[in-house]
Design a protein around this motif. Structure first.
Motif, mmCIF file in Angstrom:
data_model
loop_
_atom_site.group_PDB
_atom_site.id
_atom_site.type_symbol
_atom_site.label_atom_id
_atom_site.label_comp_id
_atom_site.label_asym_id
_atom_site.label_seq_id
_atom_site.Cartn_x
_atom_site.Cartn_y
_atom_site.Cartn_z
ATOM 1 N N ILE A 1 0.458 19.308 56.352
ATOM 2 C CA ILE A 1 -0.127 20.339 57.242
ATOM 3 C C ILE A 1 0.959 20.805 58.294
ATOM 4 N N LEU A 2 1.792 19.772 58.784
ATOM 5 C CA LEU A 2 2.572 20.024 60.066
ATOM 6 C C LEU A 2 3.837 20.875 59.527
ATOM 7 N N THR A 3 4.221 20.551 58.246
ATOM 8 C CA THR A 3 5.193 21.304 57.835
ATOM 9 C C THR A 3 4.843 22.498 57.006
ATOM 10 N N HIS A 4 3.573 22.887 56.875
ATOM 11 C CA HIS A 4 3.109 23.975 56.343
ATOM 12 C C HIS A 4 3.176 24.351 54.927
ATOM 13 N N GLU A 5 3.346 22.760 54.255
ATOM 14 C CA GLU A 5 3.560 22.742 52.887
ATOM 15 C C GLU A 5 1.791 23.135 52.307
ATOM 16 N N LEU A 6 0.796 22.495 52.998
ATOM 17 C CA LEU A 6 -0.392 22.692 52.656
ATOM 18 C C LEU A 6 -0.896 24.347 53.480
ATOM 19 N N LYS A 7 -1.952 24.635 52.782
ATOM 20 C CA LYS A 7 -2.101 26.090 53.523
ATOM 21 C C LYS A 7 -3.053 25.922 54.674
ATOM 22 N N ASP A 8 -2.918 26.957 55.240
ATOM 23 C CA ASP A 8 -3.883 27.160 56.539
ATOM 24 C C ASP A 8 -5.161 27.195 56.233
ATOM 25 N N VAL A 9 -6.216 26.425 56.649
ATOM 26 C CA VAL A 9 -7.680 26.604 56.401
ATOM 27 C C VAL A 9 -8.431 26.789 57.578
ATOM 28 N N THR A 10 -7.780 27.007 58.791
ATOM 29 C CA THR A 10 -8.661 27.156 60.025
ATOM 30 C C THR A 10 -9.525 28.238 60.039
ATOM 31 N N GLU A 11 -9.248 29.485 59.584
ATOM 32 C CA GLU A 11 -10.418 30.323 59.519
ATOM 33 C C GLU A 11 -11.563 29.984 58.860
ATOM 34 N N GLU A 12 -11.650 29.443 57.781
ATOM 35 C CA GLU A 12 -12.646 28.821 56.965
ATOM 36 C C GLU A 12 -13.322 27.770 57.859
ATOM 37 N N GLY A 13 -12.671 26.822 58.456
ATOM 38 C CA GLY A 13 -13.185 25.872 59.393
ATOM 39 C C GLY A 13 -14.018 26.508 60.492
ATOM 40 N N TYR A 14 -13.361 27.638 60.870
ATOM 41 C CA TYR A 14 -13.844 28.133 62.206
ATOM 42 C C TYR A 14 -15.323 28.783 61.677
ATOM 43 N N LYS A 15 -15.715 28.942 60.497
ATOM 44 C CA LYS A 15 -16.859 29.499 60.107
ATOM 45 C C LYS A 15 -18.106 28.696 59.979
ATOM 46 N N VAL A 16 -17.461 27.321 60.083
ATOM 47 C CA VAL A 16 -18.355 26.265 60.050
ATOM 48 C C VAL A 16 -19.145 26.050 61.420
ATOM 49 N N ALA A 17 -18.247 26.293 62.302
ATOM 50 C CA ALA A 17 -18.419 26.181 63.801
ATOM 51 C C ALA A 17 -19.366 27.473 64.198
ATOM 52 N N LYS A 18 -18.964 28.425 63.635
ATOM 53 C CA LYS A 18 -19.695 29.748 63.931
ATOM 54 C C LYS A 18 -21.180 29.804 63.454
ATOM 55 N N ALA B 1 -13.897 25.383 66.494
ATOM 56 C CA ALA B 1 -14.054 26.390 67.404
ATOM 57 C C ALA B 1 -12.966 26.795 67.793
ATOM 58 N N SER B 2 -11.888 25.956 68.047
ATOM 59 C CA SER B 2 -10.501 26.143 68.655
ATOM 60 C C SER B 2 -9.371 26.683 67.534
ATOM 61 N N LYS B 3 -9.756 26.621 66.368
ATOM 62 C CA LYS B 3 -9.038 26.779 65.102
ATOM 63 C C LYS B 3 -7.670 26.046 65.074
ATOM 64 N N ILE B 4 -7.936 24.748 65.276
ATOM 65 C CA ILE B 4 -6.668 23.970 65.261
ATOM 66 C C ILE B 4 -6.725 23.077 63.767
ATOM 67 N N PRO B 5 -5.752 23.342 63.088
ATOM 68 C CA PRO B 5 -5.762 22.708 61.939
ATOM 69 C C PRO B 5 -6.512 21.195 61.923
ATOM 70 N N THR B 6 -7.202 20.729 60.940
ATOM 71 C CA THR B 6 -8.153 19.543 61.071
ATOM 72 C C THR B 6 -7.930 18.522 59.932
ATOM 73 N N LEU B 7 -7.679 17.380 60.122
ATOM 74 C CA LEU B 7 -7.651 16.415 59.221
ATOM 75 C C LEU B 7 -8.913 15.307 59.285
ATOM 76 N N VAL B 8 -9.863 15.170 58.692
ATOM 77 C CA VAL B 8 -10.748 14.159 58.722
ATOM 78 C C VAL B 8 -10.826 13.095 57.527
ATOM 79 N N ARG B 9 -11.436 11.952 58.050
ATOM 80 C CA ARG B 9 -11.620 10.777 56.951
ATOM 81 C C ARG B 9 -12.854 11.284 55.978
ATOM 82 N N ASP B 10 -12.482 11.059 54.718
ATOM 83 C CA ASP B 10 -13.513 11.445 53.875
ATOM 84 C C ASP B 10 -14.779 10.579 53.769
ATOM 85 N N ILE B 11 -15.737 10.647 54.436
ATOM 86 C CA ILE B 11 -16.944 10.034 54.586
ATOM 87 C C ILE B 11 -18.274 10.672 54.269
ATOM 88 N N PRO B 12 -19.178 9.929 54.021
ATOM 89 C CA PRO B 12 -20.541 10.602 53.444
ATOM 90 C C PRO B 12 -21.114 11.938 54.359
#
Length: 340
Positions: free
Chosen positions: A296-313, A257-268
């Motif tokens: 993520i922190l060097t921006h080599e990976l694309k920003d996916v925060t807007e799509e993550g926000y949709k999950v919260a929304k 919801a805060s639109k911070i880049p997020t990295l999670v453990r890949d769990i079921p």
């Protein structure tokens, strides 16, 4: 229809996910004009919604049944997420499961936060309907605010150029705290901040040792108020959630919801609703975590925060209130008809 939202030992659980869930429930019902009380002495209610699994909570449900009230148990806990937490938790986990089954099966219906935890509970043979409803998130509370983001960095002495990685949780192995500390050792160029607190006398020695690790880039500020944590989400560069097991993970919804880049453990639990590189990033090994943090922190990976926000929304607190209302009405009306 009037609901009694109930939990015991509220001071003790206030800093936990269950405590946060209660706050969300009150907000959700208020937004949907559902009459409710939190006064356990109030007898003028139709249905009790129980959030805790203490003996007094179980007895409160039994008392409600004797008064002719309907009972819903909110299954925030499972045997699976009790393991790898406190001292002797794995040894007593089977007994804990037996107690959970006693509590949950005493209800007319069980609510649990995700389809994943619903699937776990279906294997408990509880004999009662189980419905998955997210704990929800107050989107407005986490809206972007540059001043709040700056307040976070100012309070903790971080420069604008510093890259700050945060996580939130109890000091328990299940939350991934040991791996978090190890990454801080491996990546001294980044600041690692863990918010949350657990009495170190209640955790195994290796967890205590991890928390007491002294590194210039590793910080354990302890538990902080909700408002300060929101500022941390807004002001940090990455939310790192290395948990091994969850029934949902309210802090994850807060981060999204805060639109911070997020990295999670890949769990079921995150299969299906989170996709790597689409709405969050996932990792399984320490090498993967290391590489994706850098990307993520060097921006080599694309920003996916807007799509993550949709999950919260999709789990906005008002929508959750509508779902709770529907379940309450079902238990008070349709469930009786189905049993006839």
């Amino acid at each position: 229809m009037k609901i009694l939202l109930h939990s015991d030992k509220q001071k003790q659980i206030a800093k936990s996910g269950v405590g946060r869930a209660m706050v969300h429930q009150k907000e959700a019902l208020a937004l949907n004009n559902v009459p409710f009380t939190t006064n356990a002495k109030d007898k003028d209610y139709d249905l009790i919604h129980i959030n805790t699994i203490f003996p007094e909570s179980y007895l409160m449900g039994k008392k409600a049944k004797k008064l002719g009230k309907k009972v819903i148990y909110h299954a925030h806990s499972t045997e699976e997420d009790f393991q790898n937490s406190f001292l002797l938790s794995n040894q007593v986990a089977p007994l804990f499961k037996t107690w959970l089954k006693k509590c949950y099966s005493s209800a007319d219906l069980i609510i649990t936060p995700t389809p994943y935890s619903k699937k776990l509970l279906e294997n408990y043979d509880l004999g009662k309907p189980i419905v998955a409803i997210s704990n929800g998130i107050d989107l407005k509370f986490y809206e972007q605010n540059e001043e709040r983001a700056k307040n976070f960095r100012k309070k903790y002495g971080f420069k604008d150029s510093d890259k700050v990685i945060i996580s939130v949780g109890l000091y328990i192995e299940r939350k991934g705290i040991v791996d978090f500390v190890e990454l801080a050792k491996q990546m001294p160029e980044y600041h690692f901040v863990w918010f949350g607190y657990t009495n170190l006398n209640t955790v195994p020695a290796h967890i205590k040792q991890a928390v007491q690790t002294k590194l210039d880039n590793l910080h354990f500020p302890g538990y902080i108020p909700r408002e300060e944590l929101r500022d941390a989400y807004l002001g940090a560069d990455l939310f790192l959630f290395m948990t091994h097991e969850e029934t949902e993970g309210i802090v994850l919804l807060e981060a999204l919801a805060s639109k911070i880049p997020t990295l999670v453990r890949d769990i079921p639990i995150y299969e299906g609703w989170f996709k790597d590189g689409i709405n969050v990033y996932k990792a399984s090994t320490m090498e993967e975590f290391h590489n994706k943090i850098s990307g993520i922190l060097t921006h080599e990976l694309k920003d996916v925060t807007e799509e993550g926000y949709k999950v919260a929304k999709a789990r906005d607190i008002k929508e959750i209130g509508k779902q709770l209302k529907e379940v309450y009405e079902y238990v008070l009306n349709d469930l009786n008809e189905e049993k006839k």
